[in-house]
Design a protein around this motif. Sequence first.
Motif, PDB file in Angstrom:
ATOM      1  N   ARG A   3     -19.985  31.917  30.846  1.00 48.68           N
ATOM      2  CA  ARG A   3     -20.735  30.853  30.390  1.00 48.68           C
ATOM      3  C   ARG A   3     -20.168  29.465  29.838  1.00 48.68           C
ATOM      4  O   ARG A   3     -18.913  29.778  29.650  1.00 48.68           O
ATOM      5  CB  ARG A   3     -21.908  31.420  29.832  1.00 48.68           C
ATOM      6  N   SER A   4     -20.774  28.393  29.918  1.00 46.41           N
ATOM      7  CA  SER A   4     -20.095  27.299  29.256  1.00 46.41           C
ATOM      8  C   SER A   4     -20.662  27.048  27.810  1.00 46.41           C
ATOM      9  O   SER A   4     -21.635  27.719  27.497  1.00 46.41           O
ATOM     10  CB  SER A   4     -20.489  26.084  30.076  1.00 46.41           C
ATOM     11  N   LEU A   6     -20.209  24.357  24.516  1.00 46.84           N
ATOM     12  CA  LEU A   6     -19.665  23.071  23.765  1.00 46.84           C
ATOM     13  C   LEU A   6     -18.976  23.210  22.679  1.00 46.84           C
ATOM     14  O   LEU A   6     -19.491  23.860  21.762  1.00 46.84           O
ATOM     15  CB  LEU A   6     -21.215  22.196  23.674  1.00 46.84           C
ATOM     16  N   ALA A  41     -26.543  20.709  26.094  1.00 47.67           N
ATOM     17  CA  ALA A  41     -26.292  22.237  25.836  1.00 47.67           C
ATOM     18  C   ALA A  41     -27.273  22.918  25.470  1.00 47.67           C
ATOM     19  O   ALA A  41     -27.478  24.038  25.656  1.00 47.67           O
ATOM     20  CB  ALA A  41     -24.918  22.023  24.860  1.00 47.67           C
ATOM     21  N   ALA A  46     -26.919  26.830  25.944  1.00 46.33           N
ATOM     22  CA  ALA A  46     -25.355  27.094  25.771  1.00 46.33           C
ATOM     23  C   ALA A  46     -25.064  27.011  24.452  1.00 46.33           C
ATOM     24  O   ALA A  46     -25.498  26.306  23.698  1.00 46.33           O
ATOM     25  CB  ALA A  46     -24.486  26.012  26.605  1.00 46.33           C
ATOM     26  N   SER A 177     -22.679  19.663  33.480  1.00 41.18           N
ATOM     27  CA  SER A 177     -23.784  20.761  33.590  1.00 41.18           C
ATOM     28  C   SER A 177     -23.520  21.902  32.670  1.00 41.18           C
ATOM     29  O   SER A 177     -22.431  22.340  32.332  1.00 41.18           O
ATOM     30  CB  SER A 177     -24.024  21.181  34.847  1.00 41.18           C
ATOM     31  N   PHE A 178     -24.313  22.555  31.891  1.00 43.44           N
ATOM     32  CA  PHE A 178     -24.337  23.802  31.092  1.00 43.44           C
ATOM     33  C   PHE A 178     -24.964  24.929  31.771  1.00 43.44           C
ATOM     34  O   PHE A 178     -25.475  25.739  30.937  1.00 43.44           O
ATOM     35  CB  PHE A 178     -24.822  23.510  29.723  1.00 43.44           C
ATOM     36  N   SER A 183     -19.138  23.733  37.057  1.00 48.02           N
ATOM     37  CA  SER A 183     -20.014  22.449  36.797  1.00 48.02           C
ATOM     38  C   SER A 183     -20.355  21.634  38.086  1.00 48.02           C
ATOM     39  O   SER A 183     -19.895  21.879  39.217  1.00 48.02           O
ATOM     40  CB  SER A 183     -19.174  21.373  36.054  1.00 48.02           C
TER      41      SER A 183
END
Length: 184
Positions: A3-4, A6, A41, A46, A177-178, A183
Amino acid sequence: MGRSGLIVIDMLNTYEHEDAEALVASVRAALPGVTALLERARAGEAPVIYVNDNLGRWRSHHGEIVEAALAGPRADLVAPVVPDEESLFVVKARHSVFYETPLAYLLGQLDVRRVVLCGQVTEQCVLYSALDAHIRHLDVVVATDAVAHIDAELADAALRMMQRNMAAELRRSGDISFENGPSD
């Protein structure tokens, strides 16, 4: 796939250092991008991880760092980006967010494979953090409108280096995008 997450770099700043005046205007310009990323986020669930210099306070914890930054002369630059209750916090003492911190382990535990970097300073901490993320085989995205610099020419060169040498994606905060996949 992972996953992403921040990564908010050094935004909790007292602005009581020799380069502060050169940095303030750029931080002010980056602030809308940072706050937009924080909102996106959090809405996308995220992980939001603040990695911040310890401000030379070796017995400090994240609450003390936040308080010191809010008590500094530029609280207006800090208040919009104060961590919420869900945010994670890692204290660093050097330029890279990875150098002798538990960040790599934390990202692994959270299954984060793509890091979105924002904060300060583009030509220093953001650059070194992007390099360290790249050598750890993480996908790197740098939010170009959410990073602040001291020297504009060096910051531009640093962004080009991150893109060319570290395969970093350079995107504006509104284009990041999160979602769990790549992305947009």
